[in-house]
Design an enzyme around this catalytic site. Structure first.
Site, PDB file in Angstrom:
ATOM      1  N   GLN A  54      39.179  48.268  51.887  1.00 38.94           N
ATOM      2  CA  GLN A  54      39.319  48.570  50.844  1.00 38.94           C
ATOM      3  C   GLN A  54      39.060  48.140  49.429  1.00 38.94           C
ATOM      4  OE1 GLN A  54      40.499  52.745  50.599  1.00 38.94           O
ATOM      5  NE2 GLN A  54      42.528  51.921  49.124  1.00 38.94           N
ATOM      6  N   SER A 113      41.885  54.807  46.278  1.00 33.21           N
ATOM      7  CA  SER A 113      41.568  53.962  45.817  1.00 33.21           C
ATOM      8  C   SER A 113      40.823  54.451  44.581  1.00 33.21           C
ATOM      9  CB  SER A 113      40.600  53.020  46.785  1.00 33.21           C
ATOM     10  OG  SER A 113      39.288  54.173  47.392  1.00 33.21           O
ATOM     11  N   ASN A 165      32.505  55.409  56.089  1.00 33.90           N
ATOM     12  CA  ASN A 165      32.594  53.812  56.251  1.00 33.90           C
ATOM     13  C   ASN A 165      30.974  53.411  56.226  1.00 33.90           C
ATOM     14  OD1 ASN A 165      35.012  54.632  57.214  1.00 33.90           O
ATOM     15  ND2 ASN A 165      34.212  54.269  59.459  1.00 33.90           N
ATOM     16  N   SER A 183      45.465  27.539  14.513  1.00 30.93           N
ATOM     17  CA  SER A 183      47.366  28.124  15.835  1.00 30.93           C
ATOM     18  C   SER A 183      48.107  28.233  14.911  1.00 30.93           C
ATOM     19  CB  SER A 183      47.263  26.479  15.741  1.00 30.93           C
ATOM     20  OG  SER A 183      48.605  26.062  15.526  1.00 30.93           O
ATOM     21  N   GLU A 193      37.867  26.939  26.560  1.00 33.32           N
ATOM     22  CA  GLU A 193      38.788  26.969  27.083  1.00 33.32           C
ATOM     23  C   GLU A 193      39.731  28.620  28.440  1.00 33.32           C
ATOM     24  OE1 GLU A 193      42.617  24.620  24.922  1.00 33.32           O
ATOM     25  OE2 GLU A 193      41.929  25.490  24.070  1.00 33.32           O
ATOM     26  N   LYS A 200      45.145  22.954  12.319  1.00 32.88           N
ATOM     27  CA  LYS A 200      43.935  22.920  13.671  1.00 32.88           C
ATOM     28  C   LYS A 200      42.646  24.327  13.974  1.00 32.88           C
ATOM     29  CE  LYS A 200      44.779  21.461  17.345  1.00 32.88           C
ATOM     30  NZ  LYS A 200      46.286  22.118  18.345  1.00 32.88           N
ATOM     31  N   HIS A 253      32.819   8.193  35.666  1.00 28.87           N
ATOM     32  CA  HIS A 253      34.019   8.129  35.279  1.00 28.87           C
ATOM     33  C   HIS A 253      34.515   8.150  33.882  1.00 28.87           C
ATOM     34  CE1 HIS A 253      32.840   5.469  39.019  1.00 28.87           C
ATOM     35  NE2 HIS A 253      31.902   5.463  38.643  1.00 28.87           N
TER      36      HIS A 253
END
Ligand code: ARG
Length: 457
Positions: free
Chosen positions: A322, A23, A110, A277, A290, A283, A156
């Site tokens: 781990q 690890s 541990n 874009s 996003e 654009k 809605h």
């Protein structure tokens, strides 16, 4: 270089398995916390007479040397180290000789890894809280400028009733506050020391767990050594809290994306936070919200991985644990990045378009409830008033007019109780101003809320 545990074995590890098992590639992140934990541990060993105070001091100096080396980029780790705990121990022994071998007295990896992880997460929680506060501030600044700006309110995603834009933004401040409260609550359970639980059963070495807990700023110690090394609930709780934070950011992201579309055009994106874009020259894309919306998936995924990792595990430590690290590390990074990005978006990425907003709230039937409320205050039973206004709306739609376009005559034909003041009552500004119930969107109420938040944050 030989593994710490190599005496028990005759053959070396298969090189693939060596990689698979290690690890160190990611738990190197825990270096500072591993050093902090070890220093507290060795000081305690010194206090308890398990090692002499000179020995404790030498070990501590060795550990600080490693910290310095790391700072200068000179602390080198190797896959053979397996993990950060062995890497530090190996370097310590190289630096101060066999005295370094006394460090691990009375503890296990541990309880050590559990300690490191909690110390690491505690720090990250405090940083995240600060960052959330910055985001709240950014929302508050926008709210402050927009108490009297109106925005359509939706249910809605259909036009419902107009709102003060500040009221809308303050809703997010409230949500983030709940997130911060949740974080503070998780922190309480992160802040418990497992150190000294050793492998699982405690240790015959006369250690003092309360002493290390105090040194490390933990509020208390785990009562049960087995629970101490088996518990990753705090990681799940953190990932769940982060998931809700991302959920909140994602809802705002979605709104900004809608608002920035040509159909809504309630905001324009500044050049600081929008991208173009490769093909369509016209654009301007809302990449930031996003991405935030998209990154939710990672964090929800980490929550799922952690739950699945723990489910069905027998007590106590299992190597499955781990897997908690990368999940937590990425949860923290993704959440922090998204909070920062959304703060920047609020601070310098968005310009609300007052004309478009004004036009929007003045060109729909979102004042219909107000006619019904008007009649209700004049004694007409609300349900009756509601039905009446429903038929007026239908008639207006047929005639392609709005409620404000009806003459006093036509109003009075509907109900003679309606007077000249109806025209003022149904202006969008009055519609907003009238909602003076506690928590409502009336400007005076929003001003009070805003002031309370500004004082608080
Ligand atoms: N690298 C391990 C982890 O991240 C450290 C603890 C290992 N303990 C053990 N008994 N193998 O969980």
């Amino acid at each position: 270089m030989k593994e710490v545990w190599s005496n028990r074995f005759d053959k070396g590890l298969n090189p693939f398995i060596e990689e698979f098992n290690a690890s160190i590639g990611f738990d190197i992140n825990l270096l500072q916390e591993d050093l902090d934990g070890s220093i507290a541990h060795v000081r305690m060993l010194g206090n308890c007479g398990v090692v002499s105070s000179e020995e404790a001091l030498k070990i501590e100096q060795g550990l600080e040397k490693i910290r310095l080396e790391a700072k200068e980029g000179k602390f080198k780790v190797d896959i053979k180290d397996e993990d950060i705990h062995f890497a530090v121990e190996r370097r310590l022994i190289a630096l101060i000789g066999s005295l370094g071998k006394k460090l691990h007295t009375g503890r296990s990896r541990n309880d050590q890894v559990g300690t490191d992880l909690r110390l690491w997460l505690r720090r990250r929680i405090d940083e995240l809280d600060l960052n959330l506060k910055r985001f709240q501030k950014a929302l508050l600044m926008k709210a402050k400028q927009n108490v009297y700006t109106l925005i359509p309110g939706y249910t809605h995603l259909q036009r419902a009733q107009p709102l003060s834009l500040a009221h809308h933004l303050l809703a997010y401040v409230e949500m983030i506050q709940r997130d911060r409260e949740r974080l503070a609550d998780v922190r309480k359970r992160v802040n418990i020391s497992p150190l000294g639980a050793a492998a699982l059963a405690g240790t015959p070495i006369p250690i003092n767990r309360k002493d290390t807990a105090l040194k490390l700023g933990f509020s208390k110690i785990y009562n049960n050594s087995l629970d101490a090394v088996s518990d990753r609930d705090f990681a799940v709780e953190f990932a769940a809290t982060a998931s809700l934070i991302l959920t909140h950011l994602s809802r705002l992201s979605e709104e900004v994306i809608l608002w920035a579309s040509e159909e809504f055009a309630f905001v324009s994106l500044t050049d600081r936070c929008a991208t173009g874009s490769s093909l369509m020259p016209q654009k301007k894309n809302p990449d930031v919200p996003e991405l935030v919306r998209g990154k939710c998936g990672r964090v929800f995924g980490h929550l799922q991985s952690l739950l699945t990792m723990i489910k069905g595990l027998p007590l106590a430590y299992n190597k499955d644990f781990q897997e908690d690290k990368e999940a937590l590390f990425d949860t923290v990074k993704t959440t922090q990045d998204c909070v920062t990005a959304m703060s920047i978006l609020m601070e310098e990425g968005l310009d609300f378009c007052p004309d478009r907003l004004d036009n929007a709230v003045g060109s729909d039937f979102s004042n219909a409830t107000d006619v019904a409320d008007y009649l209700a205050t004049k004694g007409v039973p609300f349900r009756e008033a509601y039905q009446l206004v429903g038929s007026v709306v239908k008639q207006c739609i047929r005639e392609k007019i709005l409620l404000k376009d009806l003459s006093l005559e036509s109003w009075q034909k509907l109900n003679p109780l309606i007077e000249q003041d109806i025209f003022q009552k149904i202006t969008p500004r009055q519609v907003v101003a009238s909602r003076i119930s506690d928590g409502g969107t009336a400007f005076e109420k929003v001003e009070v809320q805003l002031k309370e938040w500004l004082d608080r944050i």
